[in-house]
Structures are given as structure tokens and as C-alpha cells.
Design a protein around this motif. Structure first.
Motif, short mmCIF file in Angstrom:
data_model
loop_
_atom_site.label_atom_id
_atom_site.label_comp_id
_atom_site.label_asym_id
_atom_site.label_seq_id
_atom_site.Cartn_x
_atom_site.Cartn_y
_atom_site.Cartn_z
N ALA A 9 0.69 -1.61 0.06
CA ALA A 9 0.29 0.14 -0.02
C ALA A 9 1.08 1.29 -0.33
O ALA A 9 0.47 2.42 -0.26
CB ALA A 9 -0.30 -0.23 1.18
N GLU A 10 2.18 1.40 0.63
CA GLU A 10 3.23 2.04 0.32
C GLU A 10 4.15 2.84 -0.48
O GLU A 10 4.77 3.47 -1.49
CB GLU A 10 3.90 2.75 1.91
N PHE A 11 4.39 1.35 -1.18
CA PHE A 11 4.89 1.09 -2.18
C PHE A 11 4.75 0.12 -2.94
O PHE A 11 4.55 -0.73 -3.34
CB PHE A 11 6.47 0.30 -1.41
N GLY A 12 4.07 0.78 -4.17
CA GLY A 12 3.28 0.55 -5.23
C GLY A 12 4.60 -0.45 -6.20
O GLY A 12 5.89 -0.73 -6.24
N GLU A 13 4.03 -1.15 -7.23
CA GLU A 13 5.37 -1.10 -8.70
C GLU A 13 5.90 0.06 -8.75
O GLU A 13 5.13 0.57 -9.80
CB GLU A 13 5.20 -2.69 -9.27
N GLY A 39 12.24 18.44 -5.84
CA GLY A 39 11.42 17.04 -6.05
C GLY A 39 12.80 15.72 -5.68
O GLY A 39 13.71 15.81 -5.14
N PRO A 40 11.80 14.50 -5.93
CA PRO A 40 13.22 14.01 -5.54
C PRO A 40 13.79 13.14 -6.62
O PRO A 40 14.08 13.79 -7.86
CB PRO A 40 11.78 12.24 -6.24
N VAL A 41 15.74 13.21 -5.86
CA VAL A 41 16.86 13.32 -6.55
C VAL A 41 17.29 11.70 -5.74
O VAL A 41 16.35 11.14 -4.89
CB VAL A 41 17.42 14.19 -6.44
N LEU A 42 17.61 11.20 -6.82
CA LEU A 42 18.85 9.86 -6.61
C LEU A 42 20.32 10.13 -6.53
O LEU A 42 20.87 10.97 -7.25
CB LEU A 42 18.46 9.06 -8.04
N LEU A 43 20.91 9.98 -4.65
CA LEU A 43 22.34 10.06 -4.41
C LEU A 43 22.45 9.11 -3.97
O LEU A 43 22.32 8.05 -3.80
CB LEU A 43 21.74 11.37 -3.89
N SER A 44 24.30 9.06 -4.72
CA SER A 44 24.96 7.89 -3.83
C SER A 44 24.40 7.85 -2.27
O SER A 44 24.84 8.35 -1.65
CB SER A 44 26.29 8.09 -3.84
N MET A 63 21.40 -1.73 -4.54
CA MET A 63 19.84 -1.30 -3.89
C MET A 63 19.48 -0.46 -4.30
O MET A 63 20.32 1.13 -4.12
CB MET A 63 20.17 -1.61 -2.23
N ILE A 64 18.53 0.59 -3.62
CA ILE A 64 18.51 1.81 -3.89
C ILE A 64 17.65 1.56 -2.76
O ILE A 64 16.30 1.56 -2.79
CB ILE A 64 17.43 2.38 -4.80
N TYR A 65 17.59 2.87 -1.78
CA TYR A 65 16.91 3.09 -0.88
C TYR A 65 15.73 4.07 -0.51
O TYR A 65 16.60 5.11 -1.81
CB TYR A 65 17.88 3.72 0.46
N VAL A 66 13.98 3.71 -0.56
CA VAL A 66 13.91 4.82 -1.04
C VAL A 66 12.54 5.32 0.52
O VAL A 66 12.80 5.27 1.21
CB VAL A 66 12.21 4.64 -1.62
N SER A 67 13.40 6.92 0.19
CA SER A 67 12.18 7.45 1.28
C SER A 67 10.92 7.44 1.46
O SER A 67 10.74 7.38 0.67
CB SER A 67 12.63 9.31 1.41
N VAL A 68 10.67 6.79 2.80
CA VAL A 68 9.26 6.88 2.91
C VAL A 68 8.20 7.73 2.64
O VAL A 68 7.28 8.06 1.91
CB VAL A 68 8.61 6.50 4.50
N HIS A 69 8.87 9.26 2.48
CA HIS A 69 7.70 9.96 2.16
C HIS A 69 8.19 10.97 0.45
O HIS A 69 7.02 11.13 -0.15
CB HIS A 69 9.01 11.42 2.80
N PHE A 73 4.48 7.91 -3.69
CA PHE A 73 4.58 8.89 -5.41
C PHE A 73 5.19 8.25 -6.77
O PHE A 73 5.26 8.65 -7.50
CB PHE A 73 4.67 10.07 -4.94
N LEU A 74 5.86 7.41 -5.97
CA LEU A 74 7.18 7.31 -6.67
C LEU A 74 6.83 5.71 -7.97
O LEU A 74 6.14 5.22 -7.49
CB LEU A 74 7.83 6.61 -6.34
N ASN A 75 7.12 5.85 -9.14
CA ASN A 75 6.70 5.29 -10.13
C ASN A 75 6.97 4.87 -11.39
O ASN A 75 7.21 3.22 -11.35
CB ASN A 75 5.20 5.26 -10.93
N THR A 76 7.81 5.40 -11.13
CA THR A 76 9.44 4.68 -12.23
C THR A 76 10.14 6.12 -11.69
O THR A 76 10.57 7.45 -11.21
CB THR A 76 8.80 5.64 -13.94
N ILE A 77 11.66 5.14 -11.57
CA ILE A 77 13.01 6.09 -11.01
C ILE A 77 13.27 5.98 -12.94
O ILE A 77 14.04 5.57 -13.46
CB ILE A 77 13.61 5.12 -10.39
#
Length: 96
Positions: A9-13, A39-44, A63-69, A73-77
Motif C-alpha cells: 500500500a505504501e510502495f507500489g510497483e 522534487g525527488p533526487v537519486l543520490l549515491s 540497492m535503492i533506498y527510497v524515502s518513505v516520503h 508517489f514513485l512510479n518510475t525512476i
């Protein structure tokens, strides 16, 4: 180090663009999606350490660690989540 059960419910596909997988693979380290003013950023994770509340997403051997915040909202990286600096900015940053 981190072990989280992911609530669907928190983390879809989430899909990861092939060029992002290639980018991550070339760097050989884990990454984190976090919030910035733009907006969202992808950082090492060398730059932005993971948090215990992050959700995990497998990206090849990394691994990609994804902020719960960001997770809900995340669908595609995509590549536009990776901040880039022009050569002049990077040179100034490296010199201090």
C-alpha cells in the motif's frame, strides 16, 4: 544492514529506466531517493546515507533506498532524478 518488509500500500510497483540501471551499475554503489526542493533526487549513499525508515528496491546488484516520503508517489525512476553539474561547477566544488 537494512531489512524492511515493504507494505504494498505504501510502495507500489516501481520501474527503473534501463539507463538508470546502467548508471548505478557503472558506479557500483547503492543509491537513495530523497526529497529536494525540486522534487525527488537519486543520490549515491556516499552522499546521502540511508535511513532506517527507507524502503528497499533492488537495482541489479545494488540497492535503492527510497524515502518513505517519496515512496507513495514513485512510479518510475528516471535519469532526470539524478542531479548533474556542468564541468565548471564540479571543478569548483572539488577544489573547495
Amino acid at each position: 544492514m537494512y531489512s524492511h518488509s515493504q507494505d504494498p500500500a505504501e510502495f507500489g510497483e516501481v520501474t527503473i529506466a534501463p539507463e538508470v540501471l546502467e548508471y548505478i551499475n557503472k558506479r557500483g554503489c547503492d543509491f537513495r531517493i530523497c526529497t529536494s526542493c525540486g522534487g525527488p533526487v537519486l543520490l549515491s549513499t556516499r552522499i546521502k546515507q540511508p535511513k532506517k525508515s527507507d524502503l528497499l528496491l533492488k537495482a541489479g546488484n545494488q540497492m535503492i533506498y527510497v524515502s518513505v516520503h517519496q515512496a507513495r508517489f514513485l512510479n518510475t525512476i528516471q535519469m532526470d532524478m539524478i542531479p548533474f553539474f556542468d564541468d565548471d561547477e564540479l571543478t569548483r566544488y572539488e577544489r573547495g
